[in-house]
Design an enzyme around this catalytic site. Structure first.
Site, PDB file in Angstrom:
ATOM      1  N   ASN A  87       0.862  -1.176   0.000  1.00 49.02           N
ATOM      2  CA  ASN A  87       0.000   0.000   0.000  1.00 49.02           C
ATOM      3  C   ASN A  87       0.900   1.229   0.000  1.00 49.02           C
ATOM      4  OD1 ASN A  87      -1.793   2.054   0.542  1.00 49.02           O
ATOM      5  ND2 ASN A  87      -2.374   1.317   2.583  1.00 49.02           N
ATOM      6  N   LYS A  91      -0.017   4.217  -0.138  1.00 50.71           N
ATOM      7  CA  LYS A  91      -0.690   5.359   0.496  1.00 50.71           C
ATOM      8  C   LYS A  91      -0.526   6.595  -0.402  1.00 50.71           C
ATOM      9  CE  LYS A  91      -0.074   3.072   4.892  1.00 50.71           C
ATOM     10  NZ  LYS A  91       0.071   3.166   6.334  1.00 50.71           N
ATOM     11  N   HIS A 135      -9.390   1.025   5.175  1.00 49.47           N
ATOM     12  CA  HIS A 135      -8.109   1.200   5.876  1.00 49.47           C
ATOM     13  C   HIS A 135      -8.328   2.135   7.068  1.00 49.47           C
ATOM     14  CE1 HIS A 135      -3.995   2.352   6.747  1.00 49.47           C
ATOM     15  NE2 HIS A 135      -3.608   1.292   6.056  1.00 49.47           N
ATOM     16  N   GLU A 142      -6.692   4.512   8.142  1.00 51.67           N
ATOM     17  CA  GLU A 142      -6.450   5.927   7.843  1.00 51.67           C
ATOM     18  C   GLU A 142      -7.689   6.551   7.198  1.00 51.67           C
ATOM     19  OE1 GLU A 142      -2.763   5.338   5.749  1.00 51.67           O
ATOM     20  OE2 GLU A 142      -1.826   4.753   7.641  1.00 51.67           O
ATOM     21  N   GLU A 182      -4.896  -5.047  10.631  1.00 49.09           N
ATOM     22  CA  GLU A 182      -3.877  -4.021  10.816  1.00 49.09           C
ATOM     23  C   GLU A 182      -4.148  -3.274  12.125  1.00 49.09           C
ATOM     24  OE1 GLU A 182      -2.006  -2.835   6.799  1.00 49.09           O
ATOM     25  OE2 GLU A 182      -3.749  -1.573   7.094  1.00 49.09           O
ATOM     26  N   GLY A 190       3.011   2.143  10.756  1.00 45.48           N
ATOM     27  CA  GLY A 190       3.986   3.228  10.627  1.00 45.48           C
ATOM     28  C   GLY A 190       4.751   3.549  11.893  1.00 45.48           C
ATOM     29  N   SER A 250       3.853  -2.308  10.180  1.00 47.32           N
ATOM     30  CA  SER A 250       5.308  -2.379  10.413  1.00 47.32           C
ATOM     31  C   SER A 250       5.931  -3.710   9.972  1.00 47.32           C
ATOM     32  CB  SER A 250       5.646  -2.063  11.876  1.00 47.32           C
ATOM     33  OG  SER A 250       5.256  -0.731  12.193  1.00 47.32           O
TER      34      SER A 250
HETATM   35  P1  13P Z   1       3.351   0.266   7.542  1.00 41.34           P
HETATM   36  O1  13P Z   1       3.833  -1.018   6.907  1.00 41.34           O
HETATM   37  O2  13P Z   1       4.067   1.482   7.026  1.00 41.34           O
HETATM   38  O3  13P Z   1       3.309   0.157   9.031  1.00 41.34           O
HETATM   39  O4  13P Z   1       1.820   0.470   7.060  1.00 41.34           O
HETATM   40  C1  13P Z   1       0.934  -0.592   7.171  1.00 41.34           C
HETATM   41  C2  13P Z   1      -0.301  -0.236   6.452  1.00 41.34           C
HETATM   42  O5  13P Z   1      -1.054   0.622   6.877  1.00 41.34           O
HETATM   43  C3  13P Z   1      -0.593  -0.935   5.179  1.00 41.34           C
HETATM   44  O6  13P Z   1      -1.890  -0.698   4.750  1.00 41.34           O
END
Ligand code: 13P
Length: 246
Positions: free
Chosen positions: A8, A10, A92, A94, A162, A168, A207
């Site tokens: 992803n 983002k 997601h 976010e 997740e 992150g 992560s």
């Molecule tokens: P990270 O791998 O940067 O922690 O992000 C995970 C994520 O949100 C994938 O959708």
């Protein structure tokens, strides 16, 4: 079941970043797992063109529940499909946080994705406060029940667990904590969809990086990963693909 390494991007990446994709394709011409990158909508068509005749699949990061219409700034599932996408990430954390997306909205988006012929990757996860309060399985169970459409099948639905606090941050749950949630997801999906739930892919995300991928992939009911930051570099994502293919 073929495992799935999904990246992803983002809100990262420009046309120049597609060089990374060329390197990934060249390094992994025939991986044992499925390999998917979900760039920003602006790059889907270009990435799909670059990935044609390769093992790499391309996906979106969101879609509107409707197929077309007066929805300025939105992109429909049919448009993602038309641009060359095979998958779409939905719900997601976010988007749930930044755009107030509810389980009910995520479910209608997933229905639209299925109707357009896309595979829906539905994301779930508890916040740190919810975990500390002992509510993790309650939250996951509620999100799963509310976000997954009844029409989903093992061919059209992927679940990504997740934990919000692991995204992150460089922090990951213990392997026992991942195992507990993934076993719970499998059990709930089996109650709802029967034996076919054994073939539904359950991804872990948060992560994931080359140094922890192998141990996470050894956890029962972990069928792949949804990778954020580490998917932006072809060497790192390639190492995760290799760990999942081992
Ligand atoms: P990270 O791998 O940067 O922690 O992000 C995970 C994520 O949100 C994938 O959708």
């Amino acid at each position: 079941m073929r495992k799935l390494a999904a990246g992803n991007w983002k809100m990262n990446g420009s046309a120049a970043a597609l060089a990374e994709v060329g390197a990934l394709i060249a390094a992994h011409p025939a991986p044992a797992c499925e390999m998917l990158l979900c760039p920003p909508a602006t790059l889907i068509a270009q990435m799909a063109a670059a990935a044609r005749s390769s093992a790499l699949q391309v996906g979106g990061q969101d879609c509107h529940p409707k197929a077309s219409g007066a929805h300025t700034g939105d992109v429909s599932a049919a448009m993602l499909k038309d641009a060359g996408a095979s998958h779409v990430i939905l719900g997601h954390s976010e988007r749930r946080a930044d755009h107030g997306e509810t389980d009910a909205l995520v479910q209608t988006k997933a229905e639209a994705a299925l109707a357009a012929g896309l595979i829906a990757i539905v994301c779930l996860g508890e916040t740190e406060a919810e975990r500390d309060a002992g509510q993790t399985l309650d939250v996951i169970g509620r999100q799963l029940a509310g976000s997954v459409p009844q029409a989903a099948t093992a061919q059209t639905l992927v679940i990504a667990y997740e934990p919000v606090w692991a995204i992150g941050t460089g922090r990951t749950p213990t392997l026992d904590q991942i195992a507990e949630v993934h076993a719970f997801l499998r059990a709930r999906l089996t109650l709802r969809f029967g034996a076919s739930a054994a073939q539904m892919r359950l991804l872990y995300g948060g992560s994931v990086k080359p140094s922890n991928a192998a141990e996470i992939f050894a956890v029962p009911h972990v069928d792949g990963a949804l990778v954020g930051g580490a998917s932006l570099k072809s060497a790192d994502f390639g190492a995760i693909v290799a760990a999942l293919s081992a």
